[in-house]
Write an enzyme that holds these catalytic residues in place. Structure first.
Site, PDB file in Angstrom:
ATOM      1  N   VAL A  33       0.798  -1.337   0.041  1.00  0.00           N
ATOM      2  CA  VAL A  33      -0.055  -0.121   0.012  1.00  0.00           C
ATOM      3  C   VAL A  33       0.869   1.211   0.015  1.00  0.00           C
ATOM      4  O   VAL A  33       1.782   1.336   0.842  1.00  0.00           O
ATOM      5  CB  VAL A  33      -0.880   0.196   1.061  1.00  0.00           C
ATOM      6  CG1 VAL A  33      -1.651   1.327   1.293  1.00  0.00           C
ATOM      7  CG2 VAL A  33      -1.821  -1.261   1.231  1.00  0.00           C
ATOM      8  N   GLU A 121     -14.956  -9.680  -4.893  1.00  0.00           N
ATOM      9  CA  GLU A 121     -15.408 -10.659  -4.135  1.00  0.00           C
ATOM     10  C   GLU A 121     -16.036 -10.427  -2.831  1.00  0.00           C
ATOM     11  O   GLU A 121     -16.913 -11.085  -2.340  1.00  0.00           O
ATOM     12  CB  GLU A 121     -14.390 -11.759  -4.096  1.00  0.00           C
ATOM     13  CG  GLU A 121     -14.579 -13.070  -3.632  1.00  0.00           C
ATOM     14  CD  GLU A 121     -15.472 -13.985  -4.421  1.00  0.00           C
ATOM     15  OE1 GLU A 121     -15.237 -14.420  -5.495  1.00  0.00           O
ATOM     16  OE2 GLU A 121     -16.800 -13.848  -3.693  1.00  0.00           O
ATOM     17  N   GLY A 126     -18.842 -11.757   2.571  1.00  0.00           N
ATOM     18  CA  GLY A 126     -17.721 -11.693   3.266  1.00  0.00           C
ATOM     19  C   GLY A 126     -16.602 -12.657   2.526  1.00  0.00           C
ATOM     20  O   GLY A 126     -16.010 -12.467   1.653  1.00  0.00           O
ATOM     21  N   ILE A 128     -16.788 -15.820   1.824  1.00  0.00           N
ATOM     22  CA  ILE A 128     -17.188 -16.865   0.815  1.00  0.00           C
ATOM     23  C   ILE A 128     -16.791 -16.617  -0.355  1.00  0.00           C
ATOM     24  O   ILE A 128     -17.381 -15.425  -0.952  1.00  0.00           O
ATOM     25  CB  ILE A 128     -18.679 -17.453   1.302  1.00  0.00           C
ATOM     26  CG1 ILE A 128     -19.153 -17.534   2.672  1.00  0.00           C
ATOM     27  CG2 ILE A 128     -19.244 -18.514   0.379  1.00  0.00           C
ATOM     28  CD1 ILE A 128     -20.571 -17.494   2.831  1.00  0.00           C
ATOM     29  N   LYS A 197     -26.416  -7.386  -2.543  1.00  0.00           N
ATOM     30  CA  LYS A 197     -25.366  -8.528  -2.711  1.00  0.00           C
ATOM     31  C   LYS A 197     -26.273  -9.501  -3.622  1.00  0.00           C
ATOM     32  O   LYS A 197     -25.676 -10.220  -4.472  1.00  0.00           O
ATOM     33  CB  LYS A 197     -25.339  -9.183  -1.417  1.00  0.00           C
ATOM     34  CG  LYS A 197     -24.302  -8.400  -0.416  1.00  0.00           C
ATOM     35  CD  LYS A 197     -24.124  -8.967   0.937  1.00  0.00           C
ATOM     36  CE  LYS A 197     -23.209  -8.100   1.846  1.00  0.00           C
ATOM     37  NZ  LYS A 197     -23.537  -8.385   3.340  1.00  0.00           N
ATOM     38  N   GLY A 295     -16.910  -8.272   9.078  1.00  0.00           N
ATOM     39  CA  GLY A 295     -15.863  -8.245  10.104  1.00  0.00           C
ATOM     40  C   GLY A 295     -14.536  -7.801   9.044  1.00  0.00           C
ATOM     41  O   GLY A 295     -14.474  -8.348   8.012  1.00  0.00           O
TER      42      GLY A 295
HETATM   43  N1  HSE Z   1     -22.877  -5.072   7.074  1.00  0.00           N
HETATM   44  C1  HSE Z   1     -22.667  -5.970   6.455  1.00  0.00           C
HETATM   45  C2  HSE Z   1     -22.933  -7.271   7.052  1.00  0.00           C
HETATM   46  C3  HSE Z   1     -21.064  -6.001   6.144  1.00  0.00           C
HETATM   47  O1  HSE Z   1     -23.485  -7.139   8.246  1.00  0.00           O
HETATM   48  O2  HSE Z   1     -23.256  -8.417   6.389  1.00  0.00           O
HETATM   49  C4  HSE Z   1     -20.712  -7.227   5.322  1.00  0.00           C
HETATM   50  O3  HSE Z   1     -20.958  -6.824   3.878  1.00  0.00           O
END
Ligand code: HSE
Length: 418
Positions: A33, A121, A126, A128, A197, A295
């Site tokens: 970075v 992704e 998250g 997966i 999503k 997370g």
């Molecule tokens: N706020 C989202 C959740 C974070 O709770 O799934 C991950 O996309």
């Protein structure tokens, strides 16, 4: 593709810091970075000042930077950054599901025109690896369904409320403290985040550009003790489920709403911030993917995987979108079975039930509290959605398959339209 990635990072919140941490503990990648663009320079930071800038052009116009990672909150600003970076010849990794869901058609076109690659992704479920799986593995047959728990915060809240008798408010606070929730948690508990999503996955699963405003989402804000009691008595848990289901040969229905799941359901034991995705197809049949959906580190790991995929020149081909023989679209002309808990006759009359299988009128804790179980159309739910949240009503999908409107109903509708 270059073998050394110099990253310009936008945003240094939960996921940005998680990614930085992961990159520092990773010996496999030659990626560093070099600049981080932030909004609030006065905030205390874990890195020295030279890393930071508040000027987006310090990254976008920097010839040394060959990869932009966008991890900010604001969807419109994110779109401007991502579009400009791609047009400037930089590949981009993003986790911004709202931005993607609202701008996928433009972003696909920009990548094609400028020959750059956008990977995301981390935007769905998250840790997966579901987008690349849908894109690369399931590219030969029309999937029956792609559904599951796509929001970690609401699953965390439901777990704490159902399993541990915590209050909804406390569980939400904890989900915020743990960095799972969005800055505006209504996006989580109102079912918007899992809807974004779902729209992203619909492109990779079916080749559909679904407009978020046309997809029904209903969250868990109105969950009451009576609903919990009802579910418990029947041996169910309540999960917030996003689902896409093949309805006709080339039509798919999309929706997000709470659902009753019994002990035989593959996601019955998926708790806390875990997400689960179930993919069903004719030959591979049912497959379930479970992993942490929110997370810093789990989401950062998905960003890292995209960064590493860019090292070998990976790009999404949008195979289903470009499939010339099969064009799929989304439909709301489906019936689903729901449980509706309501208070007044006026609440009940809001719904246009096709069929009612159970009706209960009574009271709970001294207040009028009734429920009905019956079949209703997704079109009707979309129509009455603005009214739903204003009233003391809670709706849960009973989990039966969605059914396309009967031929007679379609004919009758066509006649009325004339
Ligand atoms: N706020 C989202 C959740 C974070 O709770 O799934 C991950 O996309």
């Amino acid at each position: 593709m270059t073998s050394h990635l110099k990253i310009g990072l936008f945003g240094f919140g939960c996921v940005g810091q998680g990614l930085y941490d992961i990159l520092n503990h990773n010996d496999y990648l030659t990626a560093e970075v070099v600049k981080i663009c932030i909004k609030h320079p006065q905030k205390p930071r874990s890195l020295s000042k030279e890393f930071f800038t508040t000027q987006k052009q310090d990254i976008l116009q920097n010839p040394e930077i060959n990869l932009v990672v966008e991890l900010i909150d604001n969807a419109e600003e994110a779109f401007e950054i991502v579009a400009e970076a791609l047009k400037n010849g930089k590949n981009v990794v993003t986790a911004n599901k709202k931005m993607l869901a609202e701008h996928l058609p433009e972003l696909v076109a920009i990548q094609q025109e400028y020959g750059t690659s956008l990977l995301y992704e981390a935007s769905a479920c998250g840790s997966i690896p579901i987008i690349r799986t849908l894109e690369e593995y399931y590219n030969n047959e029309l999937l029956f369904s792609v559904k599951g728990i796509f929001n970690g915060s609401s699953n965390y809240i439901l777990t704490k409320v159902i399993q541990e008798n915590q209050t909804y408010e406390n569980a939400l606070l904890k989900a915020q403290e743990l960095g799972f929730a969005e800055t505006d948690p209504t996006l989580d508990v109102g079912g918007f985040d899992p809807k974004y999503k779902l729209c992203i996955l619909a492109l990779h699963a079916y080749g559909i550009f679904a407009k978020p405003e046309e997809v029904f989402n209903y969250g868990i804000q109105s969950l009451s003790e009576q609903d919990l009691k009802f579910a418990k008595e029947k041996g169910y848990k309540i999960k917030l489920i996003a689902q896409s289901q093949k309805i006709q040969e080339n039509q798919v229905a999309l929706l997000v709403m709470p659902q009753f799941v019994d002990a035989s359901h593959p996601l019955y034991h998926t708790e806390n911030e875990f997400n689960g995705v179930i993919v069903e197809a004719a030959f591979s049949q049912r497959q379930t993917f479970i992993g942490k959906g929110a997370g810093g580190h789990p989401t950062g790991s998905a960003v890292l995987s995209d960064i590493s995929a860019l090292l070998y020149g990976y790009r999404y081909e949008y195979k289903k979108l470009h499939n010339a023989t099969r064009k799929v679209s989304n439909t709301s002309k489906v019936l689903l079975e729901v449980y509706v808990r309501y208070q007044t006759q006026e609440d009940f009359e809001l719904f246009d039930f096709e069929e009612i299988t159970e009706k209960y009128n009574g009271n709970f804790n001294g207040e009028n509290s009734n429920y009905v179980i019956g079949k209703i159309s997704l079109e009707n739910l979309l129509e009455i959605k603005p009214e739903l949240l204003k009233r003391n009503i809670f709706i849960v999908n009973t989990g039966k398959d969605l059914v396309f409107f009967s031929k007679e109903k379609i004919e009758k509708m066509e006649l009325t339209e004339i």
